[in-house]
Motif scaffolding. Structure first.
Motif, PDB file in Angstrom:
ATOM      1  N   SER A   9      30.159  27.462  10.693  1.00 16.54           N
ATOM      2  CA  SER A   9      29.325  27.209  11.879  1.00 16.54           C
ATOM      3  C   SER A   9      28.860  28.469  12.597  1.00 16.54           C
ATOM      4  CB  SER A   9      30.068  26.293  12.859  1.00 16.54           C
ATOM      5  OG  SER A   9      31.263  26.883  13.290  1.00 16.54           O
ATOM      6  N   ARG A  10      29.505  29.595  12.352  1.00 19.27           N
ATOM      7  CA  ARG A  10      29.032  30.828  12.999  1.00 19.27           C
ATOM      8  C   ARG A  10      29.533  32.045  12.210  1.00 19.27           C
ATOM      9  NH1 ARG A  10      33.304  29.160  16.499  1.00 19.27           N
ATOM     10  NH2 ARG A  10      35.005  30.667  16.254  1.00 19.27           N
ATOM     11  N   ARG A  32      35.731  23.203  13.382  1.00 19.20           N
ATOM     12  CA  ARG A  32      36.416  22.288  14.311  1.00 19.20           C
ATOM     13  C   ARG A  32      35.476  21.666  15.330  1.00 19.20           C
ATOM     14  NH1 ARG A  32      40.707  26.765  15.967  1.00 19.20           N
ATOM     15  NH2 ARG A  32      38.689  27.807  15.951  1.00 19.20           N
ATOM     16  N   ASN A  33      34.443  22.410  15.709  1.00 17.81           N
ATOM     17  CA  ASN A  33      33.617  21.977  16.838  1.00 17.81           C
ATOM     18  C   ASN A  33      32.314  21.336  16.341  1.00 17.81           C
ATOM     19  OD1 ASN A  33      31.623  22.058  18.910  1.00 17.81           O
ATOM     20  ND2 ASN A  33      32.921  23.476  20.052  1.00 17.81           N
ATOM     21  N   PRO A  34      32.149  20.008  16.587  1.00 15.68           N
ATOM     22  CA  PRO A  34      30.960  19.328  16.049  1.00 15.68           C
ATOM     23  C   PRO A  34      29.649  19.859  16.635  1.00 15.68           C
ATOM     24  CG  PRO A  34      32.320  17.814  17.380  1.00 15.68           C
ATOM     25  CD  PRO A  34      33.080  19.095  17.260  1.00 15.68           C
ATOM     26  N   GLU A  35      29.676  20.284  17.906  1.00 13.82           N
ATOM     27  CA  GLU A  35      28.425  20.816  18.509  1.00 13.82           C
ATOM     28  C   GLU A  35      28.022  22.126  17.815  1.00 13.82           C
ATOM     29  OE1 GLU A  35      30.939  19.970  21.147  1.00 13.82           O
ATOM     30  OE2 GLU A  35      30.096  17.956  20.947  1.00 13.82           O
ATOM     31  N   SER A  36      29.016  22.995  17.560  1.00 10.36           N
ATOM     32  CA  SER A  36      28.708  24.257  16.869  1.00 10.36           C
ATOM     33  C   SER A  36      28.144  23.977  15.480  1.00 10.36           C
ATOM     34  CB  SER A  36      29.946  25.128  16.704  1.00 10.36           C
ATOM     35  OG  SER A  36      30.581  25.311  17.923  1.00 10.36           O
ATOM     36  N   THR A  50      27.505  18.459   7.452  1.00 13.17           N
ATOM     37  CA  THR A  50      28.600  19.054   8.219  1.00 13.17           C
ATOM     38  C   THR A  50      29.816  18.139   8.166  1.00 13.17           C
ATOM     39  OG1 THR A  50      27.926  18.018  10.291  1.00 13.17           O
ATOM     40  CG2 THR A  50      27.028  20.210   9.838  1.00 13.17           C
ATOM     41  N   THR A  52      33.536  17.807  10.419  1.00 18.21           N
ATOM     42  CA  THR A  52      34.395  18.337  11.472  1.00 18.21           C
ATOM     43  C   THR A  52      35.853  18.215  11.047  1.00 18.21           C
ATOM     44  OG1 THR A  52      32.783  17.619  13.108  1.00 18.21           O
ATOM     45  CG2 THR A  52      34.974  18.155  13.926  1.00 18.21           C
ATOM     46  N   ASP A  54      39.873  20.419  11.554  1.00 19.47           N
ATOM     47  CA  ASP A  54      40.728  21.575  11.822  1.00 19.47           C
ATOM     48  C   ASP A  54      41.575  21.766  10.573  1.00 19.47           C
ATOM     49  OD1 ASP A  54      42.706  23.358  12.494  1.00 19.47           O
ATOM     50  OD2 ASP A  54      43.002  22.555  14.508  1.00 19.47           O
TER      51      ASP A  54
END
Ligand SMILES: NC(=O)c1ccc[n+]([C@@H]2O[C@H](COP(=O)([O-])OP(=O)(O)OC[C@H]3O[C@@H](n4cnc5c(N)ncnc54)[C@H](OP(=O)(O)O)[C@@H]3O)[C@@H](O)[C@H]2O)c1
Length: 231
Positions: A9-10, A32-36, A50, A52, A54
């Motif tokens: 994601s980043r 972990r982060n769905p928005e990211s 995608t 999500t 952890d």
């Protein structure tokens, strides 16, 4: 190819996604982060998926494996996600607690070990499977790595042993060890700041693993800023 990017994601994982997408690969980004993850899809092809999860949660890895079995038969797996040491005690192996060491080994080694065990049969089926582990120059250096360095040394050992065992199943294993890289955590001081690698440098290196002939494998690639490590 279908390629799963753990930690897509980043940072370096997102940069790998950009380069791999240019080569026409279909991608599954995990974080972990769905928005990211949703944000990370911007600018990538519509085929990008995608998931999500952890990866320190074994049940989440089982769910990821089930998703792959049903919808995303992977040819490639990029193990990029990592936990980092507490900034204040990051270079020490005397100050962090055993629990801190346990947590970093869990995220940087055990989680990836678990993912490989769950996804390996699918990669084997691919017939041209590739696993890329993202280590660190802290996993090569003998000093100042702290507990993060311990985890990346362990990951390097995992990569070597995995390569030997996986080749019998037609799965190639590559270890990429970056030095300091500009990311959200490590911002530029000015527009012409060049003391760290660009995430795109790593994206290109990772994508190259998938550009080679089926009989070729990049075993290990260490990449540092021209001026060397920053510590
Ligand atoms: N940046 C550097 O200077 C540098 C230098 C040497 C090596 N490396 C290595 O390069 C890799 C990427 O580093 P980076 O700096 O690009 O990291 P980053 O910017 O922190 O990105 C990490 C990625 O992993 C995901 N992630 C983290 N923990 C996770 C977990 N428990 N489960 C699922 N996803 C998780 C993050 O998304 P969520 O937070 O949403 O989960 C994010 O997508 C790491 O292996 C790191 O050790 C980095």
């Amino acid at each position: 190819m279908n390629i799963v990017i753990i930690g897509g994601s980043r940072g370096i994982g997102r940069a790998a996604a950009v380069e791999l997408a240019k080569d026409g690969h279909r991608l599954l980004l995990v974080g972990r982060n769905p928005e990211s993850l949703e944000k990370a899809k911007a600018g990538l092809p519509d085929s990008t998926e995608t998931f999500t999860a952890d990866i320190t949660d074994a049940a989440a890895i089982d769910q990821l494996a089930a998703y792959c079995e049903e919808r995303f038969a992977p040819d490639g797996l990029i193990l990029n996600a990592a936990a980092f040491a507490n900034h204040a005690t990051g270079r020490s192996v005397l100050q962090p607690t055993p629990d801190e060491l346990g947590a970093i080994l869990d995220a940087n080694v055990v989680a990836h070990y678990r993912i490989v065990r769950r996804l390996f049969p699918l990669l084997q089926k691919s017939g041209r499977g590739r696993i890329v582990l993202i280590g660190s120059t802290a996993g090569i250096r003998q000093d100042k790595g702290g507990i993060y360095g311990i985890s990346k040394w362990a990951l390097r050992s995992f990569a070597y042993n995995l390569r030997e065992e996986a080749k019998a199943y037609g799965v190639g294993v590559s270890l990429v060890n970056p030095g300091g890289t500009f990311t959200e955590r490590r911002q530029k001081q000015s527009a012409d700041d060049k003391h760290l690698l660009e995430t795109s440098d790593l994206g290109i290196v990772i994508a190259t693993v998938f550009r080679l002939s089926p009989q070729a494998v990049i075993e290990q690639l260490d990449i540092r800023p021209l001026t060397g490590d920053t510590y």
